[in-house]
Design a protein around this motif. Structure first.
Motif, short mmCIF file in Angstrom:
data_model
loop_
_atom_site.label_atom_id
_atom_site.label_comp_id
_atom_site.label_asym_id
_atom_site.label_seq_id
_atom_site.Cartn_x
_atom_site.Cartn_y
_atom_site.Cartn_z
N THR A 55 -11.93 0.42 -2.86
CA THR A 55 -12.86 -0.71 -2.90
C THR A 55 -13.96 -0.48 -3.93
OG1 THR A 55 -14.34 0.29 -1.29
CG2 THR A 55 -12.58 -1.10 -0.39
N GLY A 94 -1.10 8.20 -0.81
CA GLY A 94 -1.00 9.33 -1.73
C GLY A 94 0.07 10.29 -1.26
N PHE A 116 -15.19 3.95 2.62
CA PHE A 116 -14.05 3.08 2.92
C PHE A 116 -12.76 3.84 2.69
CE2 PHE A 116 -17.39 -0.03 2.14
CZ PHE A 116 -17.17 -0.93 3.15
N SER A 117 -11.66 3.25 3.13
CA SER A 117 -10.35 3.88 2.93
C SER A 117 -9.54 3.00 1.98
CB SER A 117 -9.62 3.96 4.27
OG SER A 117 -9.31 2.63 4.68
N THR A 118 -8.44 3.55 1.52
CA THR A 118 -7.58 2.71 0.67
C THR A 118 -6.83 1.67 1.52
OG1 THR A 118 -5.96 4.48 0.69
CG2 THR A 118 -7.30 4.28 -1.27
N GLY A 136 -3.11 5.14 -2.51
CA GLY A 136 -4.03 6.06 -1.85
C GLY A 136 -4.33 7.25 -2.77
N GLY A 137 -4.97 8.25 -2.19
CA GLY A 137 -5.33 9.41 -3.00
C GLY A 137 -5.17 10.73 -2.28
N GLY A 138 -4.66 10.64 -1.04
CA GLY A 138 -4.60 11.82 -0.17
C GLY A 138 -3.78 12.98 -0.71
N ARG A 146 -9.13 14.21 -0.16
CA ARG A 146 -9.58 13.34 0.92
C ARG A 146 -11.06 13.57 1.15
NH1 ARG A 146 -5.69 10.64 3.54
NH2 ARG A 146 -3.68 11.63 3.38
N GLY A 147 -11.84 12.52 1.01
CA GLY A 147 -13.29 12.65 1.15
C GLY A 147 -13.68 13.35 2.44
N LYS A 169 0.86 -1.19 0.00
CA LYS A 169 0.00 0.00 0.00
C LYS A 169 0.89 1.24 0.00
CE LYS A 169 -2.77 3.37 0.99
NZ LYS A 169 -3.16 3.88 2.28
N GLY A 200 -12.47 11.11 -4.35
CA GLY A 200 -11.28 10.50 -3.73
C GLY A 200 -10.85 9.25 -4.48
N MET A 201 -11.81 8.45 -4.87
CA MET A 201 -11.46 7.21 -5.59
C MET A 201 -10.89 7.52 -6.97
SD MET A 201 -14.27 4.42 -4.38
CE MET A 201 -15.74 5.42 -4.24
N ASN A 235 -16.23 1.67 -3.32
CA ASN A 235 -17.38 2.12 -2.51
C ASN A 235 -17.00 3.29 -1.62
OD1 ASN A 235 -19.34 -0.12 -3.06
ND2 ASN A 235 -17.61 -1.28 -2.29
N PRO A 236 -17.95 4.25 -1.48
CA PRO A 236 -17.68 5.33 -0.53
C PRO A 236 -17.65 4.80 0.90
CG PRO A 236 -19.93 5.45 -1.34
CD PRO A 236 -19.25 4.37 -2.13
N ASP A 241 -16.30 11.09 -1.71
CA ASP A 241 -15.55 9.83 -1.77
C ASP A 241 -15.37 9.35 -3.20
OD1 ASP A 241 -15.06 9.75 0.91
OD2 ASP A 241 -16.60 8.28 1.40
N1 UDP Z 1 -12.02 6.26 -0.95
C1 UDP Z 1 -13.29 5.70 -0.95
N2 UDP Z 1 -13.43 4.34 -0.95
C2 UDP Z 1 -12.36 3.48 -0.94
C3 UDP Z 1 -11.05 4.05 -0.90
C4 UDP Z 1 -10.92 5.43 -0.92
O1 UDP Z 1 -14.29 6.42 -0.97
O2 UDP Z 1 -12.55 2.24 -0.95
C5 UDP Z 1 -11.87 7.74 -1.05
C6 UDP Z 1 -12.00 8.47 0.27
O3 UDP Z 1 -12.66 9.69 0.01
C7 UDP Z 1 -10.54 8.73 0.65
C8 UDP Z 1 -9.91 8.97 -0.69
O4 UDP Z 1 -10.59 8.05 -1.56
O5 UDP Z 1 -10.42 9.84 1.50
C9 UDP Z 1 -8.42 8.75 -0.76
O6 UDP Z 1 -8.05 7.55 -0.11
P1 UDP Z 1 -7.20 7.55 1.27
O7 UDP Z 1 -7.54 8.74 2.09
O8 UDP Z 1 -7.36 6.21 1.89
O9 UDP Z 1 -5.73 7.71 0.67
P2 UDP Z 1 -4.32 7.83 1.43
O10 UDP Z 1 -4.54 8.41 2.79
O11 UDP Z 1 -3.74 6.47 1.52
O12 UDP Z 1 -3.51 8.70 0.52
#
Ligand code: UDP
Length: 235
Positions: A132, A14, A137-139, A52-54, A58-59, A11, A74-75, A134-135, A71
């Motif tokens: 995933t 972002g 959830f996290s990466t 990730g996508g941060g 970030r949703g 993993k 974010g995806m 789906n909203p 979200d």
């Molecule tokens: N996200 C989502 N569903 C998922 C994974 C991610 O809706 O299954 C959205 C959510 O808004 C999240 C954003 O994508 O804030 C970016 O992912 P994340 O914050 O987990 O990324 P990282 O912190 O690893 O960069």
């Protein structure tokens, strides 16, 4: 030397892809991760990557926007990162496929588990985008889910700290790092390794987690070879 793990799920947050800039993409950093990933592939390790996508979005920090819509954005951000990492790895000579949990067939393959397994057999790195699908959830949860689906030997949670501490090492000088933890200890000690959904998925499916630091990019390779780095979480 033989790698310790045959198949890994890595993993990459972002934030890590943005380097010091904190937002957007740092191609030099991506290239460094790529070099370490290539060493793992050359050693015969099968590699799945969840990004990730941060660094883009970030949703949860989208203010007044509807959570589901935020979200979705974010995806889509993770899909951009997946393409950027794929490009970096391809420049290093790796064969890569991007699969997304939200279909965008003009851009990437849809996520199909068996197809991903076939790619691994052929020595391709598979990058999973759109979390995933789906909203709410996290990466991290997406990474735990994909790790279970592809029967990864381990989930590498590569972060900006070199393992799990009893308190925030950025705030407390006397914070102590754990070398090993059980899933139950994470819960009982209230440690923040990842969100509870992701941790529960790993526990239920017996996927160990190695938390380690990406500020030294070659840690990805060292982790594959079984070097004693980070914090190992297992049953
Ligand atoms: N996200 C989502 N569903 C998922 C994974 C991610 O809706 O299954 C959205 C959510 O808004 C999240 C954003 O994508 O804030 C970016 O992912 P994340 O914050 O987990 O990324 P990282 O912190 O690893 O960069």
């Amino acid at each position: 030397m033989e790698p310790k793990y045959k198949r890994i799920l890595l993993k990459l947050s972002g934030e890590a892809l943005a380097g010091d800039k904190k937002t957007g993409l740092d191609y030099e950093v991506i290239n460094k991760f790529g070099q370490s990933i290539k060493k793992c592939a050359d050693a015969g390790v099968e590699i799945g990557i969840v990004v990730g996508g941060g660094n883009f979005w970030r949703g949860r920090s989208s203010g007044a926007m509807d959570r589901t819509r935020a979200d979705h954005i974010g995806m889509l951000a993770t899909a951009m990162n997946a393409l950027a990492v794929a490009d970096g790895l391809e420049h290093l000579g790796l064969e890569v496929r991007v699969q997304t949990a939200i279909s965008m067939p003009a851009v990437a393959e849809p996520y199909i588990r068996n197809k991903a397994m076939r790619h691994f057999q052929k020595g391709r790195v598979v990058i999973f985008g759109c979390g995933t699908g789906n909203p709410f959830f996290s990466t991290d949860t997406a990474a735990a889910l994909r790790a279970a689906e592809i029967e990864a030997d381990i989930f590498f949670k590569a972060t900006m700290v070199d393992g799990v501490y009893d308190k925030d090492p950025h705030k407390f000088k006397d914070a102590v790092k754990y070398d090993k933890l059980t899933f139950n200890e994470i819960l009982s000690k209230g440690l923040k390794v990842m969100d509870a959904t992701a941790a529960a998925l790993c526990q239920d499916n017996k996927v160990p987690i190695l938390v380690f630091d990406l500020s030294r990019p070659d840690n990805i390779y060292d982790a594959c070879m079984g070097k004693d780095i980070g914090t190992l979480v297992m049953e």
